[in-house]
Design a protein around this motif. Structure first.
Motif, PDB file in Angstrom:
ATOM      1  N   ASN A 230       0.810  -1.227   0.000  1.00  0.00           N
ATOM      2  CA  ASN A 230       0.000   0.000   0.000  1.00  0.00           C
ATOM      3  C   ASN A 230       0.839   1.272   0.000  1.00  0.00           C
ATOM      4  N   ASN A 231       2.150   1.125   0.191  1.00  0.00           N
ATOM      5  CA  ASN A 231       3.023   2.300   0.258  1.00  0.00           C
ATOM      6  C   ASN A 231       4.383   1.966  -0.362  1.00  0.00           C
ATOM      7  N   PRO A 232       4.394   1.569  -1.633  1.00  0.00           N
ATOM      8  CA  PRO A 232       5.651   1.125  -2.244  1.00  0.00           C
ATOM      9  C   PRO A 232       6.587   2.290  -2.543  1.00  0.00           C
ATOM     10  N   LEU A 233       7.825   1.953  -2.753  1.00  0.00           N
ATOM     11  CA  LEU A 233       8.784   2.946  -3.223  1.00  0.00           C
ATOM     12  C   LEU A 233       8.390   3.411  -4.621  1.00  0.00           C
ATOM     13  N   THR A 234       8.553   4.691  -4.873  1.00  0.00           N
ATOM     14  CA  THR A 234       8.225   5.225  -6.197  1.00  0.00           C
ATOM     15  C   THR A 234       9.440   5.231  -7.116  1.00  0.00           C
ATOM     16  N   LEU A 235      10.602   4.911  -6.587  1.00  0.00           N
ATOM     17  CA  LEU A 235      11.801   4.784  -7.407  1.00  0.00           C
ATOM     18  C   LEU A 235      11.689   3.541  -8.276  1.00  0.00           C
ATOM     19  N   GLY A 236      12.069   3.639  -9.517  1.00  0.00           N
ATOM     20  CA  GLY A 236      11.968   2.490 -10.415  1.00  0.00           C
ATOM     21  C   GLY A 236      13.094   1.493 -10.228  1.00  0.00           C
ATOM     22  N   ASN A 237      12.931   0.334 -10.850  1.00  0.00           N
ATOM     23  CA  ASN A 237      13.955  -0.705 -10.885  1.00  0.00           C
ATOM     24  C   ASN A 237      14.310  -1.216  -9.490  1.00  0.00           C
ATOM     25  N   VAL A 238      13.280  -1.356  -8.659  1.00  0.00           N
ATOM     26  CA  VAL A 238      13.436  -1.799  -7.276  1.00  0.00           C
ATOM     27  C   VAL A 238      12.656  -3.094  -7.075  1.00  0.00           C
ATOM     28  N   MET A 239      13.228  -4.013  -6.278  1.00  0.00           N
ATOM     29  CA  MET A 239      12.531  -5.229  -5.876  1.00  0.00           C
ATOM     30  C   MET A 239      12.548  -5.317  -4.355  1.00  0.00           C
ATOM     31  N   TYR A 240      11.667  -6.139  -3.802  1.00  0.00           N
ATOM     32  CA  TYR A 240      11.518  -6.300  -2.360  1.00  0.00           C
ATOM     33  C   TYR A 240      11.912  -7.720  -1.985  1.00  0.00           C
ATOM     34  N   THR A 241      12.626  -7.859  -0.867  1.00  0.00           N
ATOM     35  CA  THR A 241      13.164  -9.174  -0.527  1.00  0.00           C
ATOM     36  C   THR A 241      12.280  -9.930   0.455  1.00  0.00           C
ATOM     37  N   VAL A 268      13.743 -13.539  -3.556  1.00  0.00           N
ATOM     38  CA  VAL A 268      14.084 -14.282  -2.339  1.00  0.00           C
ATOM     39  C   VAL A 268      15.609 -14.330  -2.253  1.00  0.00           C
ATOM     40  N   THR A 269      16.177 -13.411  -1.484  1.00  0.00           N
ATOM     41  CA  THR A 269      17.631 -13.306  -1.413  1.00  0.00           C
ATOM     42  C   THR A 269      18.250 -14.217  -0.364  1.00  0.00           C
ATOM     43  N   GLU A 270      17.421 -14.939   0.387  1.00  0.00           N
ATOM     44  CA  GLU A 270      17.958 -15.884   1.373  1.00  0.00           C
ATOM     45  C   GLU A 270      16.883 -16.871   1.768  1.00  0.00           C
ATOM     46  N   ASP A 292       8.594 -24.733  -6.099  1.00  0.00           N
ATOM     47  CA  ASP A 292       7.575 -24.791  -7.149  1.00  0.00           C
ATOM     48  C   ASP A 292       6.884 -23.445  -7.328  1.00  0.00           C
ATOM     49  N   LEU A 293       6.559 -22.795  -6.199  1.00  0.00           N
ATOM     50  CA  LEU A 293       5.913 -21.485  -6.282  1.00  0.00           C
ATOM     51  C   LEU A 293       6.845 -20.473  -6.949  1.00  0.00           C
ATOM     52  N   MET A 294       8.109 -20.482  -6.566  1.00  0.00           N
ATOM     53  CA  MET A 294       9.047 -19.520  -7.131  1.00  0.00           C
ATOM     54  C   MET A 294       9.279 -19.772  -8.622  1.00  0.00           C
ATOM     55  N   ALA A 295       9.260 -21.040  -9.033  1.00  0.00           N
ATOM     56  CA  ALA A 295       9.378 -21.345 -10.461  1.00  0.00           C
ATOM     57  C   ALA A 295       8.145 -20.857 -11.212  1.00  0.00           C
ATOM     58  N   GLN A 296       6.969 -21.100 -10.637  1.00  0.00           N
ATOM     59  CA  GLN A 296       5.714 -20.697 -11.266  1.00  0.00           C
ATOM     60  C   GLN A 296       5.641 -19.184 -11.458  1.00  0.00           C
ATOM     61  N   LYS A 297       6.107 -18.434 -10.461  1.00  0.00           N
ATOM     62  CA  LYS A 297       5.975 -16.976 -10.491  1.00  0.00           C
ATOM     63  C   LYS A 297       7.271 -16.275 -10.891  1.00  0.00           C
ATOM     64  N   LYS A 298       8.250 -17.047 -11.369  1.00  0.00           N
ATOM     65  CA  LYS A 298       9.526 -16.485 -11.817  1.00  0.00           C
ATOM     66  C   LYS A 298      10.160 -15.612 -10.731  1.00  0.00           C
ATOM     67  N   ILE A 299      10.190 -16.129  -9.498  1.00  0.00           N
ATOM     68  CA  ILE A 299      10.830 -15.428  -8.389  1.00  0.00           C
ATOM     69  C   ILE A 299      12.260 -15.951  -8.262  1.00  0.00           C
ATOM     70  N   SER A 300      13.218 -15.060  -8.405  1.00  0.00           N
ATOM     71  CA  SER A 300      14.621 -15.458  -8.273  1.00  0.00           C
ATOM     72  C   SER A 300      14.931 -15.801  -6.826  1.00  0.00           C
ATOM     73  N   TRP A 301      15.908 -16.702  -6.635  1.00  0.00           N
ATOM     74  CA  TRP A 301      16.230 -17.109  -5.268  1.00  0.00           C
ATOM     75  C   TRP A 301      17.715 -17.386  -5.071  1.00  0.00           C
ATOM     76  N   VAL A 302      18.125 -17.225  -3.811  1.00  0.00           N
ATOM     77  CA  VAL A 302      19.493 -17.502  -3.371  1.00  0.00           C
ATOM     78  C   VAL A 302      19.413 -18.294  -2.071  1.00  0.00           C
ATOM     79  N   ASN A 303      20.159 -19.379  -2.006  1.00  0.00           N
ATOM     80  CA  ASN A 303      20.149 -20.245  -0.821  1.00  0.00           C
ATOM     81  C   ASN A 303      21.274 -19.869   0.141  1.00  0.00           C
TER      82      ASN A 303
END
Length: 345
Positions: A230-241, A268-270, A292-303
């Motif tokens: 409801n209150n995202p950053l207005t700066l472009g090219n940003v993702m949330y972890t 998903v950075t961790e 499976d969810l991350m593959a379905q929604k093309k969410i990048s991840w780091v273990n």
């Protein structure tokens, strides 16, 4: 066969435009150190950007990065050597290396020059191997990122200045904001002050911003993703972890990730297959639901994490990092074998 070689044919046209790898060092010129190996994943996909809710390559195609995070550089830098990084890039086929630099706990604040130079070096090592380098400002204690704002400005100014000509850099500016008083508004204020500092040097790189309650979108404190959405950053090219540990974080966390990814660009950075402590038993069934969810929604991840720490979340068996054998599965714990398979898939 690693993922890089499997994707080479698909990406060949783009990759042929990229010069061959160089032996880069932390003091190499920008032109030399920006070179990526032809045919590598990072060379073929180029400068990443956020397009809508997804991470996309330079051609506007959606991509999903999969890779590993280092452990704290102050503790396990011995696990980052030529043989181990070669194994990560070639045997595992990882697309991304998260360079986890703690700020406190014996990290950056104790010797800024030393740790900044270490990050420079690991960016070059990732680049030589055609991986994306995710620079992780690993603030943890205290949990308010504003505590380290001045340090962050100094660090990211230098990192962005030196590596601005590279196309394989991502910036994670707040690892796990935590504490009941650390609301999204405080995190957002920090991001609004720091991101322009990075963009002044590196105008097109993707910036990753931590979310409340240990980067859980608030669910660890009984909230949900609405505060950010409801209150995202207005700066472009940003993702949330978003961070999770499958043996501790069940369906409520999984549902939060799913909903958040339908509202915001999420990375998903961790994550781990075990408990939130990074130790204990693995829950591979719940982990697969996340995968499976991350593959379905093309969410990048780091273990978490690429070390030989005694805990179950470190992929290598204790003592592995004292040697030079890292390829294959014989040196891996159960979590390491499982994660390697998912990176290679």
């Amino acid at each position: 066969m690693g993922r890089h070689s499997l994707r080479t044919i698909v990406a060949l046209a783009a990759a042929l435009l990229v010069p061959g790898a160089t032996v880069a060092t932390a003091t190499a010129s920008a032109a030399e150190s920006s070179a990526l190996p032809a045919g590598s994943f990072a060379a073929a996909n180029g400068q990443l950007r956020v397009c809508g809710l997804k991470l996309c390559n330079s051609s506007g195609q959606q991509v999903q990065l999969r890779g590993m995070s280092t452990h704290g550089l102050q503790w396990y830098s011995q696990c980052l050597k030529t043989a181990s990084l070669d194994a990560l890039a070639n045997d595992w086929g990882a697309d991304v290396l998260r360079i986890s630099m703690y700020i406190q706990e014996g990290g950056y604040e104790t010797n800024p020059r030393k740790f900044t130079d270490m990050v420079h070096n690991y960016i070059e090592e990732a680049t030589k191997r055609g991986m994306y380098a995710l620079v992780d400002w690993h603030m943890l204690t205290p949990g308010d990122p504003n505590y380290n704002l001045a340090r962050a400005k100094t660090f990211f100014t230098e990192i962005a200045e030196r590596h601005k000509d590279k196309t394989n850099i991502l910036y994670e500016i707040a690892n796990e904001p935590n504490g009941n008083s650390v609301t999204w508004s405080r995190i957002k204020s920090y991001a609004e002050q720091l991101i322009p500092v990075i963009r002044a040097k590196d105008s097109d790189a993707v910036v990753l911003v931590g979310t409340p309650a240990w980067s859980s979108f608030g669910v660890s404190y009984g909230k949900n993703e609405s505060e950010v959405a409801n209150n995202p950053l207005t700066l472009g090219n940003v993702m949330y972890t978003f961070h999770f540990y499958a043996a501790s974080h069940g369906s409520e966390y999984l549902s939060t990730l799913s909903r958040a990814a339908d509202k915001l660009p999420v990375f998903v950075t961790e994550f781990g297959t075990q408990e939130a402590s990074g130790d204990g038993g693995n829950n591979f069934t719940q982990s697969q639901r996340y995968i499976d969810l991350m593959a379905q929604k093309k969410i990048s991840w780091v273990n978490w994490n690429f070390s030989d720490d005694d805990r179950s979340g470190a992929v290598f068996k204790p003592g592995t990092c004292s040697g030079n054998s890292f390829a294959g599965t014989s040196v891996l714990k159960e979590a390491g074998k499982w994660i390697r398979d998912r990176v290679r898939a």
